[in-house]
Scaffold this active site. Structure first.
Site, PDB file in Angstrom:
ATOM      1  N   ASP A   8       0.882  -1.156   0.000  1.00 46.43           N
ATOM      2  CA  ASP A   8       0.000   0.000   0.000  1.00 46.43           C
ATOM      3  C   ASP A   8       0.931   1.220   0.000  1.00 46.43           C
ATOM      4  OD1 ASP A   8      -2.362   1.618   0.455  1.00 46.43           O
ATOM      5  OD2 ASP A   8      -1.693   1.795   2.536  1.00 46.43           O
ATOM      6  N   LEU A   9       0.418   2.371  -0.395  1.00 44.62           N
ATOM      7  CA  LEU A   9       1.275   3.560  -0.482  1.00 44.62           C
ATOM      8  C   LEU A   9       1.119   4.473   0.742  1.00 44.62           C
ATOM      9  CD1 LEU A   9       3.199   5.361  -2.175  1.00 44.62           C
ATOM     10  CD2 LEU A   9       1.153   6.359  -3.225  1.00 44.62           C
ATOM     11  N   ASP A  10      -0.087   5.046   0.868  1.00 40.63           N
ATOM     12  CA  ASP A  10      -0.341   6.025   1.935  1.00 40.63           C
ATOM     13  C   ASP A  10      -0.238   5.372   3.306  1.00 40.63           C
ATOM     14  OD1 ASP A  10      -1.180   8.320   0.227  1.00 40.63           O
ATOM     15  OD2 ASP A  10      -2.797   6.970  -0.356  1.00 40.63           O
ATOM     16  N   THR A  16       1.603  10.092   3.683  1.00 37.58           N
ATOM     17  CA  THR A  16       0.546  10.938   3.125  1.00 37.58           C
ATOM     18  C   THR A  16      -0.765  10.806   3.898  1.00 37.58           C
ATOM     19  OG1 THR A  16       0.317   9.158   1.561  1.00 37.58           O
ATOM     20  CG2 THR A  16       1.348  11.175   0.753  1.00 37.58           C
ATOM     21  N   LYS A  44      -8.768   5.320   6.255  1.00 36.77           N
ATOM     22  CA  LYS A  44      -7.541   4.808   5.643  1.00 36.77           C
ATOM     23  C   LYS A  44      -7.869   3.683   4.664  1.00 36.77           C
ATOM     24  CE  LYS A  44      -4.334   6.301   9.197  1.00 36.77           C
ATOM     25  NZ  LYS A  44      -3.385   5.905  10.237  1.00 36.77           N
ATOM     26  N   SER A 113      -2.601   0.463  -4.324  1.00 39.86           N
ATOM     27  CA  SER A 113      -3.146   1.611  -3.593  1.00 39.86           C
ATOM     28  C   SER A 113      -4.507   2.023  -4.130  1.00 39.86           C
ATOM     29  CB  SER A 113      -2.175   2.789  -3.726  1.00 39.86           C
ATOM     30  OG  SER A 113      -2.778   3.988  -3.294  1.00 39.86           O
ATOM     31  N   ALA A 114      -5.356   2.543  -3.254  1.00 40.38           N
ATOM     32  CA  ALA A 114      -6.671   3.040  -3.677  1.00 40.38           C
ATOM     33  C   ALA A 114      -6.560   4.440  -4.270  1.00 40.38           C
ATOM     34  CB  ALA A 114      -7.616   3.065  -2.485  1.00 40.38           C
ATOM     35  N   SER A 115      -5.389   5.052  -4.134  1.00 37.21           N
ATOM     36  CA  SER A 115      -5.236   6.451  -4.533  1.00 37.21           C
ATOM     37  C   SER A 115      -5.143   6.652  -6.034  1.00 37.21           C
ATOM     38  CB  SER A 115      -3.988   7.032  -3.878  1.00 37.21           C
ATOM     39  OG  SER A 115      -3.763   8.349  -4.344  1.00 37.21           O
ATOM     40  N   LYS A 144     -11.143  -1.518  -1.505  1.00 36.72           N
ATOM     41  CA  LYS A 144     -10.800  -2.348  -0.349  1.00 36.72           C
ATOM     42  C   LYS A 144     -11.955  -2.231   0.651  1.00 36.72           C
ATOM     43  CE  LYS A 144      -5.911  -1.011  -0.942  1.00 36.72           C
ATOM     44  NZ  LYS A 144      -4.767  -0.269  -0.391  1.00 36.72           N
ATOM     45  N   GLU A 168       0.123  -3.232   4.709  1.00 37.87           N
ATOM     46  CA  GLU A 168      -1.029  -2.337   4.819  1.00 37.87           C
ATOM     47  C   GLU A 168      -1.114  -1.635   6.167  1.00 37.87           C
ATOM     48  OE1 GLU A 168      -3.602  -0.837   3.820  1.00 37.87           O
ATOM     49  OE2 GLU A 168      -3.907  -1.542   1.779  1.00 37.87           O
ATOM     50  N   ASP A 169      -1.499  -0.354   6.159  1.00 37.21           N
ATOM     51  CA  ASP A 169      -1.730   0.360   7.422  1.00 37.21           C
ATOM     52  C   ASP A 169      -3.227   0.494   7.719  1.00 37.21           C
ATOM     53  OD1 ASP A 169      -2.196   2.232   5.328  1.00 37.21           O
ATOM     54  OD2 ASP A 169      -2.063   3.858   6.792  1.00 37.21           O
TER      55      ASP A 169
END
Ligand code: G6P
Ligand code: MG
Length: 214
Positions: A8-10, A16, A44, A113-115, A144, A168-169
């Site tokens: 995951d990114l953020d 971010t 998140k 990522s969902a972004s 997600k 994942e966070d």
């Protein structure tokens, strides 16, 4: 055997999550209410539109679809202003080292990522080249905890879901990994991410050895 790592990114590679929180908080405040950090946890990994709907619900505010589009755009403009200022210094501790360690160990790497802003961020912090494939909010239709984003990543890498570990966070992100039949490493607190196979405070606490033990 583990063959690939999907990140995951953020909140995992870059911080971010803080910028998302600031921008949503500003929007809520303009609408005359506020929300807590605990409520923010629920945002998140959640798409832009869905996040807005949750926030409006918390404030007891009803908006038309056209108004929602305008509000989501306003939030995103503030967010984009913040991420455009990002530098490589904002890569979270250990993220760069762990990505490089994975590649050195012969593991494939993917972004999941969902972004819709993930390319901007990866380019700003200079790490786009460390991913064999990038799947983000521009490529998926089911958010997600649906595993679509991670399954697409596995498919692009040519590995089966059981050979993947997801980092994942987000609660929804850990659920997405598990729903896809993958191993999940939570980044954050064990209380929040109880469904993960392992929880670490950050990628600086992650090693290839721990990965192999999953
Ligand atoms: C990530 C973040 C969420 C964010 C979503 C969409 O999953 O954790 O907080 O809402 O991406 O991001 P975007 O940049 O497309 O608004
Ligand atoms: Mg995240």
């Amino acid at each position: 055997d583990i063959k690939a790592c999907i990140f995951d990114l953020d909140g995992v590679i870059v911080d971010t999550a803080v910028y998302h929180y600031k921008a949503w908080k500003r929007l809520a405040n303009e609408l005359g209410f506020d929300f807590t950090e605990e409520q923010n946890e629920q945002l998140k990994g959640v798409s832009r539109v869905r996040s807005l709907q949750l926030i409006l619900g918390w404030g007891g505010v009803t908006k038309t679809e056209a108004e929602q589009t305008e509000l989501a755009t306003r939030k995103n403009d503030w967010y984009v202003d913040m991420i455009n200022q990002m530098t490589p210094a904002e890569i979270l501790p250990g993220a760069l080292d762990f990505l490089e360690a994975c590649r050195a160990a012969g593991l494939k790497t993917a972004l999941g990522s969902a972004s819709k802003n993930s390319m901007t961020i990866l380019n700003k912090v200079g790490i786009a080249h460390l991913f064999d494939t990038i799947v983000d909010g521009n490529h998926v239709s089911a958010p997600k905890p649906d595993p679509e984003v991670f399954l697409k990543g596995a498919e692009a890498l040519g590995v089966s879901p059981t050979e993947c570990v997801v980092f994942e966070d987000a609660i929804a992100g850990v659920q997405a990994a598990k729903n896809g039949g993958m191993k999940a490493v939570g980044i954050g607190s064990p209380e929040t991410l109880s469904q993960a196979d392992l929880v670490v405070s950050g990628l600086d606490k992650m090693t290839i050895e721990k990965l192999k033990e999953l």
